[in-house]
Design an enzyme around this catalytic site. Structure first.
Site, PDB file in Angstrom:
ATOM      1  N   CYS A 135      44.606   3.243 -19.802  1.00  0.00           N
ATOM      2  CA  CYS A 135      46.018   3.644 -19.715  1.00  0.00           C
ATOM      3  C   CYS A 135      46.941   2.463 -19.975  1.00  0.00           C
ATOM      4  O   CYS A 135      47.177   1.648 -19.079  1.00  0.00           O
ATOM      5  CB  CYS A 135      46.296   4.249 -18.339  1.00  0.00           C
ATOM      6  SG  CYS A 135      48.020   4.721 -18.130  1.00  0.00           S
ATOM      7  N   CYS A 138      50.195   2.530 -17.893  1.00  0.00           N
ATOM      8  CA  CYS A 138      50.014   2.114 -16.495  1.00  0.00           C
ATOM      9  C   CYS A 138      49.787   0.607 -16.394  1.00  0.00           C
ATOM     10  O   CYS A 138      50.315  -0.049 -15.501  1.00  0.00           O
ATOM     11  CB  CYS A 138      48.802   2.787 -15.848  1.00  0.00           C
ATOM     12  SG  CYS A 138      48.483   4.468 -16.328  1.00  0.00           S
ATOM     13  N   ASP A 139      48.977   0.052 -17.290  1.00  0.00           N
ATOM     14  CA  ASP A 139      48.448  -1.299 -17.065  1.00  0.00           C
ATOM     15  C   ASP A 139      48.946  -2.392 -18.002  1.00  0.00           C
ATOM     16  O   ASP A 139      48.721  -3.578 -17.722  1.00  0.00           O
ATOM     17  CB  ASP A 139      46.907  -1.247 -17.127  1.00  0.00           C
ATOM     18  CG  ASP A 139      46.356  -0.381 -16.007  1.00  0.00           C
ATOM     19  OD1 ASP A 139      46.985  -0.344 -14.932  1.00  0.00           O
ATOM     20  OD2 ASP A 139      45.316   0.269 -16.201  1.00  0.00           O
TER      21      ASP A 139
END
Ligand code: NAP
Length: 308
Positions: A135, A138-139
Site C-alpha cells: 500500500c 499508506c506507507d
C-alpha cells in the site's frame, strides 16, 4: 441465536457490493451489506482514480467510496460491520453466520473482492510490515528520500510506483518480462519519470534485512541468470490479486484461479447466489466494471425473489 431476515444479503462493501445495495434498495428490497472492515474495499487505498467517468480531475479512492457508501445508506441499505463465520446458501432461504447472530435472506450477492498476491520468496513474510508493503498510499511517507524496490508490471505496480516517486529518491521497478502489462498512459508516465528505473526480465529471489527491517532485495535476471543485491529500505509487492473465496468452502463453482464462475447475469452455480466485482471471473477488474456487475446482480436478485 438471533436471526435477522432480509430480502437480500450482500457480502462485501466495496464498489461492487455497494452498487448492488443501491440498486436493490431502490427496488425496495430490504438489504444488509456485511463487511468485516471499513466499507470501501481495495480501492480505498488508491490515491487517485482517473478513469472513473464523471470525475474529470480524478477522485481519491477514499472519497469515492465515502460517497458511494453514503448513497447506499440514503436508500436504507444497512451496513453491518462483522465477519462472516459460516454460510448455508443452498435452498430457498440462505443463512449467513456472524460472530454472535445470523442473518438470512432469499438471495445473496458475493462481493468479497480480492487481496494482493504474495511472491512466496524468502524474507517476504519475515519483513511484511517492516519494509515490505502493498500500500503506497499508506506507507510511502515512511520512505521519504529512500531508495525502494517495487515488483510487478501491471496497472497497480506502475500507478503506485508513480505515486511513490512523490516521496522517495528512487524506485527500482522489477518486472519479470521485457514489456509492461500496465495501460499505455501509465507506462508513458513511468518511462518519463527520472526516479523510476525499470529492471527488465528480472525477478526477486529473496528479501534481506536486519532487526530494523528491509536492507536489500536479491534479483535474478531471468535471461542471463545474473544475480544482484539491490540496496533498498523498502519493497512494495504488486504482482496481482487472489480472490477472497476461502470462506465459501466450495459452495459455488470457481475457475482454475479460484475466481467465482458467474454468467452474464452474475448468477453463480447456486440458484439465488450472485458474484460481482473482483471476486468474479471477469476480464476487467476496475471500479467501473465492479459497479456494473453490482447493478446487474441486484436487478437479477430482485427478479429471482419476485419469481419465488
Ligand atoms: P495484474 O494486472 O494481474 O498484473 C500483475 C503483474 O505482476 C503482471 O505484470 C505480472 O507479470 C506480475 N506478476 C505476477 N506474478 C508474479 C510473480 N510471481 N513474480 C513477479 N511478477 C509477477 O495485477 P494488478 O496490476 O494488481 O491489477 C489487478 C487488476 O486491477 C487489473 O485488472 C488492473 O487493470 C486493475 N487496476 C487498474 C488500475 C487503473 O485502471 N489505473 C489500477 C490498479 C489496478 P506479467 O505481466 O508477466 O504477467
Amino acid at each position: 441465536m438471533k436471526n435477522t431476515e432480509y430480502d437480500l444479503v450482500i457480502i462485501g462493501a466495496g464498489p461492487a457490493g455497494l452498487s448492488a445495495a443501491i440498486y436493490a434498495a431502490r427496488a425496495r428490497l430490504s438489504v444488509a451489506v456485511l463487511e468485516e472492515a471499513a466499507p470501501g474495499g481495495q480501492i480505498l487505498v488508491t490515491d487517485l482514480i482517473e478513469n472513473y467517468p464523471g470525475f474529470a480531475e480524478g477522485i481519491s479512492g477514499a472519497e469515492l467510496m465515502m460517497k458511494i457508501s453514503e448513497q447506499a445508506q440514503r436508500f436504507e441499505a444497512e451496513i453491518i460491520t462483522e465477519e462472516v463465520t459460516g454460510l448455508d446458501l443452498s435452498g430457498p432461504v440462505k443463512t449467513v453466520q456472524l460472530a454472535g447472530n445470523q442473518v438470512s435472506a432469499r438471495a445473496v450477492i458475493i462481493a468479497t473482492g480480492a487481496s494482493p498476491r504474495k511472491l512466496g520468496i524468502p524474507g517476504e513474510n519475515r519483513y511484511y510490515g517492516q519494509g515490505i508493503s502493498t500500500c503506497a498510499t499508506c506507507d510511502a511517507p515512511f520512505f521519504k528520500d529512500a531508495v525502494v524496490a517495487a515488483v510487478g508490471g501491471g496497472d497497480t505496480a506502475v500507478q503506485e510506483s508513480l505515486f511513490l516517486t512523490r516521496f522517495v529518491r528512487k524506485v527500482y521497478l522489477i518486472h519479470r518480462r521485457d514489456q509492461l502489462r500496465a495501460t499505455r498512459i501509465l507506462q508513458e508516465r513511468a518511462f518519463e519519470n527520472d526516479k523510476i528505473e525499470i529492471l527488465w526480465d528480472s525477478r526477486p529471489t529473496a528479501i534481506k534485512g536486519g532487526d530494523a527491517g528491509v536492507e536489500a532485495v536479491s534479483v535474478e535476471n531471468v535471461k542471463t541468470g545474473e544475480q544482484t543485491d539491490l540496496a533498498v529500505s523498502g519493497c512494495f509487492i504488486w504482482v496481482g490479486v487472489t480472490p477472497n473465496t476461502a470462506f465459501l468452502n466450495g459452495i459455488v463453482d470457481l475457475d482454475e484461479n479460484g475466481f467465482i464462475k458467474a454468467d452474464k447475469r452474475m448468477q453463480t452455480s447456486e440458484p439465488g447466489v450472485y458474484a460481482v466485482g473482483d471476486v468474479r471471473d471477469t476480464p476487467l477488474r476496475q471500479v467501473v466494471t465492479a459497479v456494473g456487475d453490482g447493478a446487474i446482480a441486484a436487478t437479477e436478485a430482485a427478479n429471482y425473489i419476485e419469481s419465488k
